[in-house]
Design a protein around this motif. Structure first.
Motif, PDB file in Angstrom:
ATOM      1  N   LEU A   1       0.843  -1.228   0.118  1.00  0.00           N
ATOM      2  CA  LEU A   1      -0.115   0.105  -0.100  1.00  0.00           C
ATOM      3  C   LEU A   1       0.763   1.181  -0.140  1.00  0.00           C
ATOM      4  CD1 LEU A   1      -3.175   0.946   2.307  1.00  0.00           C
ATOM      5  CD2 LEU A   1      -0.996   2.186   2.341  1.00  0.00           C
ATOM      6  N   GLY A   2       1.865   1.286   0.838  1.00  0.00           N
ATOM      7  CA  GLY A   2       2.983   2.202   1.083  1.00  0.00           C
ATOM      8  C   GLY A   2       3.771   2.487  -0.305  1.00  0.00           C
ATOM      9  N   ALA A   3       4.631   3.627   0.013  1.00  0.00           N
ATOM     10  CA  ALA A   3       5.759   3.977  -1.164  1.00  0.00           C
ATOM     11  C   ALA A   3       6.886   3.174  -0.332  1.00  0.00           C
ATOM     12  CB  ALA A   3       5.869   5.284  -1.181  1.00  0.00           C
ATOM     13  N   VAL A   4       7.939   2.940  -1.564  1.00  0.00           N
ATOM     14  CA  VAL A   4       9.175   2.579  -1.014  1.00  0.00           C
ATOM     15  C   VAL A   4      10.069   3.579  -1.254  1.00  0.00           C
ATOM     16  CG1 VAL A   4      10.961   0.617  -1.970  1.00  0.00           C
ATOM     17  CG2 VAL A   4       8.525   0.177  -1.638  1.00  0.00           C
ATOM     18  N   THR A   5       9.836   4.822  -2.143  1.00  0.00           N
ATOM     19  CA  THR A   5      10.664   5.715  -2.190  1.00  0.00           C
ATOM     20  C   THR A   5       9.979   7.042  -1.559  1.00  0.00           C
ATOM     21  OG1 THR A   5       9.462   6.139  -4.123  1.00  0.00           O
ATOM     22  CG2 THR A   5      11.602   4.983  -4.287  1.00  0.00           C
ATOM     23  N   THR A   6      10.836   8.049  -1.149  1.00  0.00           N
ATOM     24  CA  THR A   6      10.455   9.150  -0.535  1.00  0.00           C
ATOM     25  C   THR A   6       9.729   9.971  -1.555  1.00  0.00           C
ATOM     26  OG1 THR A   6      12.500  10.245  -0.757  1.00  0.00           O
ATOM     27  CG2 THR A   6      12.438   9.111   1.220  1.00  0.00           C
ATOM     28  N   PRO A   7       9.114  11.233  -1.185  1.00  0.00           N
ATOM     29  CA  PRO A   7       8.321  12.113  -2.073  1.00  0.00           C
ATOM     30  C   PRO A   7       9.288  12.615  -3.115  1.00  0.00           C
ATOM     31  CG  PRO A   7       7.632  12.317   0.099  1.00  0.00           C
ATOM     32  CD  PRO A   7       8.608  11.432   0.321  1.00  0.00           C
ATOM     33  N   GLY A   8       9.297  12.556  -4.287  1.00  0.00           N
ATOM     34  CA  GLY A   8       9.959  12.802  -5.655  1.00  0.00           C
ATOM     35  C   GLY A   8      10.450  11.553  -6.347  1.00  0.00           C
ATOM     36  N   ASP A   9      10.193  10.625  -5.825  1.00  0.00           N
ATOM     37  CA  ASP A   9      10.407   9.224  -6.399  1.00  0.00           C
ATOM     38  C   ASP A   9      11.983   8.825  -6.697  1.00  0.00           C
ATOM     39  OD1 ASP A   9       7.725   8.772  -6.737  1.00  0.00           O
ATOM     40  OD2 ASP A   9       7.772  10.169  -8.584  1.00  0.00           O
ATOM     41  N   ARG A  10      12.811   9.495  -5.978  1.00  0.00           N
ATOM     42  CA  ARG A  10      14.280   9.360  -6.123  1.00  0.00           C
ATOM     43  C   ARG A  10      14.941   8.529  -5.129  1.00  0.00           C
ATOM     44  NH1 ARG A  10      18.219  11.050  -9.298  1.00  0.00           N
ATOM     45  NH2 ARG A  10      20.329  11.628  -8.636  1.00  0.00           N
TER      46      ARG A  10
ATOM     47  N   ALA B   1      14.850   2.598   2.171  1.00  0.00           N
ATOM     48  CA  ALA B   1      15.827   1.763   2.854  1.00  0.00           C
ATOM     49  C   ALA B   1      17.494   2.223   2.367  1.00  0.00           C
ATOM     50  CB  ALA B   1      15.633   0.353   1.918  1.00  0.00           C
ATOM     51  N   ALA B   2      17.795   3.324   2.079  1.00  0.00           N
ATOM     52  CA  ALA B   2      18.911   3.858   1.650  1.00  0.00           C
ATOM     53  C   ALA B   2      20.006   3.703   2.931  1.00  0.00           C
ATOM     54  CB  ALA B   2      18.829   5.263   1.104  1.00  0.00           C
TER      55      ALA B   2
ATOM     56  N   ILE C   1      10.407  -4.765   6.625  1.00  0.00           N
ATOM     57  CA  ILE C   1       9.464  -4.006   5.889  1.00  0.00           C
ATOM     58  C   ILE C   1       9.150  -2.847   6.483  1.00  0.00           C
ATOM     59  CG2 ILE C   1       6.945  -4.480   5.095  1.00  0.00           C
ATOM     60  CD1 ILE C   1       7.291  -7.456   5.342  1.00  0.00           C
ATOM     61  N   ALA C   2       9.039  -2.686   7.646  1.00  0.00           N
ATOM     62  CA  ALA C   2       8.840  -1.296   8.181  1.00  0.00           C
ATOM     63  C   ALA C   2       9.901  -0.167   7.938  1.00  0.00           C
ATOM     64  CB  ALA C   2       8.792  -1.468   9.590  1.00  0.00           C
ATOM     65  N   ARG C   3      11.259  -0.557   7.347  1.00  0.00           N
ATOM     66  CA  ARG C   3      12.177   0.398   7.434  1.00  0.00           C
ATOM     67  C   ARG C   3      12.092   0.501   5.830  1.00  0.00           C
ATOM     68  NH1 ARG C   3      16.488  -3.341  10.287  1.00  0.00           N
ATOM     69  NH2 ARG C   3      16.128  -2.805  12.504  1.00  0.00           N
ATOM     70  N   ALA C   4      11.474  -0.092   4.955  1.00  0.00           N
ATOM     71  CA  ALA C   4      11.483   0.124   3.739  1.00  0.00           C
ATOM     72  C   ALA C   4       9.907   0.380   2.996  1.00  0.00           C
ATOM     73  CB  ALA C   4      11.972  -1.378   2.952  1.00  0.00           C
ATOM     74  N   CYS C   5       9.173   0.261   3.612  1.00  0.00           N
ATOM     75  CA  CYS C   5       7.831   0.710   2.944  1.00  0.00           C
ATOM     76  C   CYS C   5       7.137   1.707   3.981  1.00  0.00           C
ATOM     77  CB  CYS C   5       7.019  -0.566   2.808  1.00  0.00           C
ATOM     78  SG  CYS C   5       7.482  -1.770   1.656  1.00  0.00           S
ATOM     79  N   ILE C   6       6.587   2.702   3.507  1.00  0.00           N
ATOM     80  CA  ILE C   6       5.906   3.754   4.469  1.00  0.00           C
ATOM     81  C   ILE C   6       4.579   4.039   3.763  1.00  0.00           C
ATOM     82  CG2 ILE C   6       6.032   6.252   5.441  1.00  0.00           C
ATOM     83  CD1 ILE C   6       8.305   4.294   6.525  1.00  0.00           C
ATOM     84  N   PRO C   7       3.479   3.622   4.412  1.00  0.00           N
ATOM     85  CA  PRO C   7       3.614   2.906   5.813  1.00  0.00           C
ATOM     86  C   PRO C   7       3.590   1.515   5.453  1.00  0.00           C
ATOM     87  CG  PRO C   7       1.112   3.405   5.111  1.00  0.00           C
ATOM     88  CD  PRO C   7       2.151   4.096   4.141  1.00  0.00           C
TER      89      PRO C   7
ATOM     90  N   HIS D   1      18.604  -9.680  13.119  1.00  0.00           N
ATOM     91  CA  HIS D   1      18.966  -8.420  12.726  1.00  0.00           C
ATOM     92  C   HIS D   1      19.279  -8.517  11.110  1.00  0.00           C
ATOM     93  CE1 HIS D   1      20.740  -4.498  12.454  1.00  0.00           C
ATOM     94  NE2 HIS D   1      22.067  -4.870  12.505  1.00  0.00           N
ATOM     95  N   ALA D   2      20.129  -9.426  10.872  1.00  0.00           N
ATOM     96  CA  ALA D   2      20.742  -9.466   9.424  1.00  0.00           C
ATOM     97  C   ALA D   2      19.850  -9.737   8.385  1.00  0.00           C
ATOM     98  CB  ALA D   2      21.678 -10.667   9.243  1.00  0.00           C
ATOM     99  N   ALA D   3      18.700 -10.661   8.977  1.00  0.00           N
ATOM    100  CA  ALA D   3      17.298 -10.960   8.028  1.00  0.00           C
ATOM    101  C   ALA D   3      16.637  -9.506   7.752  1.00  0.00           C
ATOM    102  CB  ALA D   3      16.546 -11.963   8.800  1.00  0.00           C
ATOM    103  N   ALA D   4      16.375  -8.750   8.699  1.00  0.00           N
ATOM    104  CA  ALA D   4      15.928  -7.587   8.617  1.00  0.00           C
ATOM    105  C   ALA D   4      16.388  -6.618   7.627  1.00  0.00           C
ATOM    106  CB  ALA D   4      15.439  -6.776   9.946  1.00  0.00           C
ATOM    107  N   LEU D   5      17.819  -6.407   7.773  1.00  0.00           N
ATOM    108  CA  LEU D   5      18.576  -5.742   6.844  1.00  0.00           C
ATOM    109  C   LEU D   5      18.626  -5.984   5.260  1.00  0.00           C
ATOM    110  CD1 LEU D   5      22.219  -5.436   8.820  1.00  0.00           C
ATOM    111  CD2 LEU D   5      20.366  -3.620   8.577  1.00  0.00           C
TER     112      LEU D   5
END
Length: 333
Positions: A184-193, A197-198, A262-268, A300-304
């Motif tokens: 449902l959420g975005a994987v990129t920040t506003p501006g799509d660049r 997860a960066a 997932i929570a770190r890479a997809c908002i929301p 931790h490694a799996a989340a990364l």
């Protein structure tokens, strides 16, 4: 910790992954398997999951080893892809032994890609054939981006896809992740660049642009999806894996920890309209399960790995006819 040789989940020794897709359908499936049965569990945090055989993966259930996991597009129709995988396993003499019989058990999860511009006018469901093909073509190398279960995936703003990443821990333990990214959420920040997860990127595996320099992110929930898709047509489904000899309860804890990715890479993430789910598996020798001493680091490694896999899925997506959303590379050439 550094990525494995392929930077794919198949850097975990023994694992094979197979994809099958139909680009006119804009859908497909992905199978994770191995030459030997493996221990697995699952954790679901989305509000709208679609699954098969996941109850068996609870730590207190009797079946501890399985032969394959399936990620598929197609919503409820995609669960039929597991039947094709079961047929392939049966032909290979694989399955859970029950007396003289063998019963292949293939836990599966699906994402919703029925409104993505593909031709869904089939008379007979294509998913069992796709599942059998994915199983029979499984190997150490496989495509990411617009492939397999990620073929028709969409994020809020861009095409989604199939992604994977890996890490090797200081003691030589391998950890990897595979994700079909349709949130449902975005994987990129506003501006799509820039990717959410960066901060976890290694090298330039998804562009090397670094984090968005803007602050206050996460408040803009703009979506290019239709209202129906935004409210109901979502999910990130994933597999994380290790060769550490984990027990079934330890695999469950690995799946729980991996949801942070997932929570770190997809908002929301983990919304009522997402079916967010993570399978976790171990190819380690069950007889040596008590030898796993670095379970917290493995989680931790799996989340990364999962955060990186999600970003790689979007970064590697490629355009096709009648796409509803642009690809990241089209907007950032």
């Amino acid at each position: 910790m550094t990525p494995g040789a392929r930077n794919l989940i198949t850097d975990v020794p023994g694992l094979k992954v197979g994809n099958a897709e139909d680009h006119s359908l804009k859908s497909g499936c992905t199978v994770v398997t191995a030459d030997q049965p493996f221990i697995a569990s699952v954790h679901v945090m989305g509000g709208a999951p679609g699954t098969r055989e996941t109850d068996l993966l609870a730590p207190d259930k009797s079946v501890s080893e399985i032969d394959a996991l399936l990620l598929s597009g197609g919503s409820a129709f995609g669960l039929d892809a597991a039947s094709g995988v079961v047929d392939g396993l049966r032909a290979a003499g694989r399955g859970y032994p029950v007396g003289s019989a063998r019963v292949p058990i293939v836990p599966a999860a699906i994402l919703f890609d029925l409104l993505n511009g593909g031709d869904k006018g089939w008379e007979q469901t294509p998913y069992p054939t796709l599942g059998r093909t994915a199983f029979e073509t499984a190997g150490a190398d496989f495509a990411i981006g617009t492939a397999g279960a990620g073929t028709g995936a969409l994020t809020a703003m861009l095409k989604g896809g199939l992604g994977s990443a890996s890490l090797v821990l200081p003691d030589g333990t391998s950890v990897g992740a595979l994700a079909a990214v349709n949130p449902l959420g975005a994987v990129t920040t506003p501006g799509d660049r820039h990717f959410y997860a960066a901060p976890f990127e290694i090298g330039d595996e998804f562009g090397g642009l670094g984090p968005d320099p803007n602050s206050g992110l996460g408040r803009n929930l703009t979506s290019r999806k239709s209202k129906a898709m935004f409210e109901r047509g979502n999910t990130t489904i994933a597999v994380v894996a290790t060769d550490a000899p984990l027990t079934k309860p330890e695999c469950h804890r690995m799946a729980v920890a991996a949801h942070d990715g997932i929570a770190r890479a997809c908002i929301p993430a983990h919304s009522p309209g997402d079916g967010d789910l993570v399978f976790a598996l171990s190819t380690g020798d069950p007889a040596q399960a008590d030898a796993a001493e670095n379970t917290p680091l493995i989680g931790h490694a799996a989340a990364l790995c999962l955060s990186r896999a999600i970003a790689r899925a979007v970064y590697e997506a490629t355009p096709g006819p009648d796409d509803l959303l642009p690809c990241w590379k089209d907007l950032n050439a």
